[in-house]
Write a protein that holds these residues in place. Structure first.
Motif, PDB file in Angstrom:
ATOM      1  N   THR A  65      16.486  -6.923  17.249  1.00  0.00           N
ATOM      2  CA  THR A  65      15.362  -5.994  17.181  1.00  0.00           C
ATOM      3  C   THR A  65      15.868  -4.613  16.777  1.00  0.00           C
ATOM      4  O   THR A  65      17.069  -4.343  16.784  1.00  0.00           O
ATOM      5  CB  THR A  65      14.668  -5.891  18.543  1.00  0.00           C
ATOM      6  N   LEU A  66      14.948  -3.710  16.446  1.00  0.00           N
ATOM      7  CA  LEU A  66      15.339  -2.342  16.115  1.00  0.00           C
ATOM      8  C   LEU A  66      16.049  -1.666  17.286  1.00  0.00           C
ATOM      9  O   LEU A  66      17.033  -0.939  17.097  1.00  0.00           O
ATOM     10  CB  LEU A  66      14.118  -1.517  15.702  1.00  0.00           C
ATOM     11  N   ASP A  67      15.551  -1.907  18.496  1.00  0.00           N
ATOM     12  CA  ASP A  67      16.185  -1.315  19.671  1.00  0.00           C
ATOM     13  C   ASP A  67      17.613  -1.827  19.835  1.00  0.00           C
ATOM     14  O   ASP A  67      18.532  -1.060  20.140  1.00  0.00           O
ATOM     15  CB  ASP A  67      15.355  -1.636  20.925  1.00  0.00           C
ATOM     16  N   ASN A 194      17.492   1.525   8.745  1.00  0.00           N
ATOM     17  CA  ASN A 194      18.409   2.635   8.469  1.00  0.00           C
ATOM     18  C   ASN A 194      18.248   3.738   9.499  1.00  0.00           C
ATOM     19  O   ASN A 194      19.233   4.315   9.978  1.00  0.00           O
ATOM     20  CB  ASN A 194      18.156   3.170   7.066  1.00  0.00           C
ATOM     21  N   GLU A 195      16.998   4.046   9.852  1.00  0.00           N
ATOM     22  CA  GLU A 195      16.763   5.070  10.872  1.00  0.00           C
ATOM     23  C   GLU A 195      17.277   4.611  12.223  1.00  0.00           C
ATOM     24  O   GLU A 195      17.868   5.395  12.972  1.00  0.00           O
ATOM     25  CB  GLU A 195      15.257   5.379  10.950  1.00  0.00           C
ATOM     26  N   ALA A 196      17.077   3.344  12.556  1.00  0.00           N
ATOM     27  CA  ALA A 196      17.492   2.832  13.861  1.00  0.00           C
ATOM     28  C   ALA A 196      18.994   2.919  14.060  1.00  0.00           C
ATOM     29  O   ALA A 196      19.469   3.170  15.170  1.00  0.00           O
ATOM     30  CB  ALA A 196      17.018   1.384  14.031  1.00  0.00           C
ATOM     31  N   ILE A 197      19.772   2.715  12.982  1.00  0.00           N
ATOM     32  CA  ILE A 197      21.229   2.676  13.140  1.00  0.00           C
ATOM     33  C   ILE A 197      21.909   3.993  12.797  1.00  0.00           C
ATOM     34  O   ILE A 197      23.068   4.202  13.167  1.00  0.00           O
ATOM     35  CB  ILE A 197      21.853   1.545  12.289  1.00  0.00           C
ATOM     36  N   GLY A 265      16.475 -12.286   5.639  1.00  0.00           N
ATOM     37  CA  GLY A 265      15.643 -11.111   5.878  1.00  0.00           C
ATOM     38  C   GLY A 265      14.735 -11.268   7.079  1.00  0.00           C
ATOM     39  O   GLY A 265      14.371 -12.374   7.480  1.00  0.00           O
ATOM     40  N   ALA A 266      14.400 -10.130   7.669  1.00  0.00           N
ATOM     41  CA  ALA A 266      13.495 -10.106   8.821  1.00  0.00           C
ATOM     42  C   ALA A 266      12.577  -8.901   8.693  1.00  0.00           C
ATOM     43  O   ALA A 266      12.888  -7.928   8.000  1.00  0.00           O
ATOM     44  CB  ALA A 266      14.292 -10.029  10.126  1.00  0.00           C
ATOM     45  N   GLU A 267      11.435  -8.969   9.356  1.00  0.00           N
ATOM     46  CA  GLU A 267      10.460  -7.875   9.308  1.00  0.00           C
ATOM     47  C   GLU A 267      10.786  -6.834  10.377  1.00  0.00           C
ATOM     48  O   GLU A 267      11.115  -7.184  11.514  1.00  0.00           O
ATOM     49  CB  GLU A 267       9.046  -8.410   9.511  1.00  0.00           C
ATOM     50  N   TYR A 268      10.683  -5.569  10.013  1.00  0.00           N
ATOM     51  CA  TYR A 268      10.916  -4.473  10.952  1.00  0.00           C
ATOM     52  C   TYR A 268       9.889  -3.377  10.706  1.00  0.00           C
ATOM     53  O   TYR A 268       9.579  -3.053   9.558  1.00  0.00           O
ATOM     54  CB  TYR A 268      12.326  -3.885  10.773  1.00  0.00           C
ATOM     55  N   LYS A 269       9.367  -2.816  11.803  1.00  0.00           N
ATOM     56  CA  LYS A 269       8.456  -1.676  11.719  1.00  0.00           C
ATOM     57  C   LYS A 269       8.862  -0.650  12.774  1.00  0.00           C
ATOM     58  O   LYS A 269       9.052  -0.986  13.933  1.00  0.00           O
ATOM     59  CB  LYS A 269       7.003  -2.125  11.942  1.00  0.00           C
ATOM     60  N   THR A 270       8.970   0.595  12.356  1.00  0.00           N
ATOM     61  CA  THR A 270       9.396   1.640  13.272  1.00  0.00           C
ATOM     62  C   THR A 270       8.284   1.996  14.247  1.00  0.00           C
ATOM     63  O   THR A 270       7.093   1.866  13.942  1.00  0.00           O
ATOM     64  CB  THR A 270       9.820   2.897  12.494  1.00  0.00           C
ATOM     65  N   ALA A 271       8.683   2.458  15.423  1.00  0.00           N
ATOM     66  CA  ALA A 271       7.731   2.937  16.422  1.00  0.00           C
ATOM     67  C   ALA A 271       7.701   4.462  16.468  1.00  0.00           C
ATOM     68  O   ALA A 271       7.033   5.049  17.326  1.00  0.00           O
ATOM     69  CB  ALA A 271       8.094   2.391  17.804  1.00  0.00           C
ATOM     70  N   LEU A 272       8.404   5.110  15.552  1.00  0.00           N
ATOM     71  CA  LEU A 272       8.422   6.577  15.538  1.00  0.00           C
ATOM     72  C   LEU A 272       7.042   7.122  15.187  1.00  0.00           C
ATOM     73  O   LEU A 272       6.291   6.494  14.428  1.00  0.00           O
ATOM     74  CB  LEU A 272       9.431   7.091  14.509  1.00  0.00           C
ATOM     75  N   PRO A 273       6.690   8.292  15.696  1.00  0.00           N
ATOM     76  CA  PRO A 273       5.420   8.916  15.315  1.00  0.00           C
ATOM     77  C   PRO A 273       5.366   9.179  13.817  1.00  0.00           C
ATOM     78  O   PRO A 273       6.386   9.466  13.185  1.00  0.00           O
ATOM     79  CB  PRO A 273       5.430  10.234  16.098  1.00  0.00           C
ATOM     80  N   TYR A 274       4.171   9.092  13.248  1.00  0.00           N
ATOM     81  CA  TYR A 274       3.999   9.265  11.809  1.00  0.00           C
ATOM     82  C   TYR A 274       4.313  10.691  11.379  1.00  0.00           C
ATOM     83  O   TYR A 274       4.837  10.922  10.283  1.00  0.00           O
ATOM     84  CB  TYR A 274       2.568   8.913  11.433  1.00  0.00           C
ATOM     85  N   LYS A 275       4.002  11.650  12.221  1.00  0.00           N
ATOM     86  CA  LYS A 275       4.307  13.056  11.951  1.00  0.00           C
ATOM     87  C   LYS A 275       5.066  13.590  13.160  1.00  0.00           C
ATOM     88  O   LYS A 275       4.557  13.561  14.276  1.00  0.00           O
ATOM     89  CB  LYS A 275       3.032  13.862  11.719  1.00  0.00           C
ATOM     90  N   MET A 276       6.267  14.100  12.932  1.00  0.00           N
ATOM     91  CA  MET A 276       7.143  14.373  14.065  1.00  0.00           C
ATOM     92  C   MET A 276       7.929  15.661  13.871  1.00  0.00           C
ATOM     93  O   MET A 276       8.394  15.976  12.774  1.00  0.00           O
ATOM     94  CB  MET A 276       8.109  13.193  14.251  1.00  0.00           C
TER      95      MET A 276
END
Length: 465
Positions: A65-67, A194-197, A265-276
């Motif tokens: 997972t991203l986490d 990329n953001e997660a790592i 390949g695997a699907e990933y979606k960030t949980a970060l706020p859209y505007k931060m």
């Protein structure tokens, strides 16, 4: 007034320039020869290497997972710095320095061109070694990968504290990269990984680990050992060898357990706020903004790589750096991902910079350039594509193209688009960029100025340090 006064033809004539006739019409081709050894993929890239062999091992991590990937970002810093079953740290490092020219461990991510919802995160091992030392080098890499003691908590604690300090410095010195990665996380699965790592998420976990090491280290060691047992196997391995002639790497492949293969390949979606807005205790600020053009059905086009040169070295340079006082600012078009991103570096006026970003399409639509100006931008774009690479880098680039599915024909198409770029291409792109900027993802990072912008715009504000 000086900045806005056009240079005279005599002044412009003093600038050195390269005519398009000096640029090759064909991109440099590095072949990739594919085979399979004991269930693992092996890619061979024939390149003149003068007695050195470059070996890269890519292990798929598509089941994480991203986490988990954010927590795993620490693993590359542990390899080679912890004892193994047969070596102390000092003995291991002495052997590596004796028999291996260079070795590095990293987490990376690859995706197929045009595919935004899936990607392949990888643990990567890169080795450069003299041909006569390949056997010993592979033995040492096997020892590190399979027999490192990943429950050496006292040693891990010291490394965590060091990495946490590095992360603090990174947040202050390279805030533009963190802000840009937070923006890119919303564009694609690749951006999310990329953001997660490498971004805010990994630094946030590292901070938590450093502050509560005793409470967190058990779960971390469990994850690391699971990766060592399940992921470092033949079924999840793609090996890449760059050398003057084929070299045997069967030893390292056959030393790995067979394992269980993963999907491509695997699907990933960030949980970060859209505007931060990301708060750091520093008096400097960074601003990023961007959008994914492929979401609008826009096909990749080489001319946009020329447009980002024009924007970076003319419009943004004048508006954000010279007049706005920032140390730097750039626009980047990711042809493979479709992302168009802006970022500023050490920016004292991020609120104004965001306005400058939003006016980019208007500037591009009204742009007037001479043929010489366009030629300079084209040469710059080709220079990015044809930048000098050592043999190992040529092999890495060939591997990336193999992973993305980019064909030589596609590379030729893009090159021809760049070389044939005209002023009309920028004007045609302006309405597309305007629509993208209406939905663009923003992120500011820094001290009080960044906090003020986030609060004024009603964005989510979070602290990283």
């Amino acid at each position: 007034l000086w900045q806005q006064t056009p240079d005279s033809p005599e002044q412009l004539a003093t600038l050195p320039s390269l005519p398009l006739s000096e640029i090759g019409e064909m991109p440099e081709i590095t072949k990739t020869i594919e085979e399979e050894i004991s269930g693992a993929k092996l890619l061979y890239h024939p390149v003149k290497t003068d007695g050195v062999t470059y070996i890269s091992l890519y292990f798929s991590l598509c089941d994480l997972t991203l986490d988990e990937l954010s927590r795993l970002a620490l693993l590359p810093a542990l390899f080679g710095e912890l004892p193994t079953k047969n070596y102390s740290v000092a003995d291991l490092q002495r052997e590596i320095k004796t028999y291996i020219g260079a070795v590095s461990y990293d987490l990376g991510v690859h995706s197929r061109d045009g595919v935004v919802d899936k990607c392949t995160p990888c643990l990567t091992v890169r080795v450069s070694v003299l041909d006569e030392n390949i056997g010993k080098a592979l033995e040492l890499i096997e020892e590190v990968l399979l027999r490192t003691d990943l429950r050496s908590t006292d040693a891990i604690r010291e490394i965590v504290l060091q990495e946490d300090e590095y992360a603090k410095q990174e947040a202050v010195m390279s805030g533009h990269s963190l802000a840009a990665s937070a923006v890119g996380a919303h564009f694609s699965a690749r951006g999310a990984v990329n953001e997660a790592i490498r971004g805010f998420s990994s630094i946030r976990y590292l901070r938590t680990l450093a502050k509560n090491f005793d409470g967190e280290v058990g779960a971390l060691c469990d994850l690391l050992c699971r990766i060592q047992k399940n992921s470092l196997c033949r079924a999840r391995l793609t090996a890449s060898v760059t050398s003057s002639e084929p070299r045997k790497v069967d030893a390292i492949i056959n030393a790995l357990p067979e394992g269980v293969a993963l999907a491509d390949g695997a699907e990933y979606k960030t949980a970060l706020p859209y505007k931060m807005g990301i708060s750091v205790p520093a008096g400097i600020t960074f601003a990023a903004c961007g959008y994914h053009l492929s979401r609008m059905g826009v096909r990749a086009d080489g001319a946009r790589g020329v447009a980002d040169k024009i924007l970076s070295l003319d419009y943004l340079w004048n508006e954000v750096r010279v007049q706005g006082g920032a140390y730097g600012c750039f626009a980047r078009y990711g042809r493979a991902t479709g992302a168009f991103t802006f970022a500023s570096y050490r920016d004292p006026n991020v609120a104004q910079t965001l306005k400058v970003y939003r006016a980019t399409a208007e500037y591009l639509g009204n742009l007037s350039l001479s043929d010489a100006d366009i030629t300079r931008a084209v040469v710059g774009a080709i220079g990015d594509m044809d930048s000098y690479m050592l043999p190992g880098a040529k092999g890495s680039a060939a591997f990336s193209r193999w992973m993305s599915g980019e064909s030589d024909a596609e590379r030729q198409r893009v090159r021809e688009q760049i070389l044939s770029t005209r002023l009309a291409d920028f004007h045609d792109f302006a309405p597309c960029l305007a629509r993208a900027l209406e939905n663009a993802v923003p992120c500011v990072l820094g001290g009080a100025d960044a906090e003020a912008v986030a609060m004024a715009e009603g964005w989510t504000k979070t602290r990283i340090l």
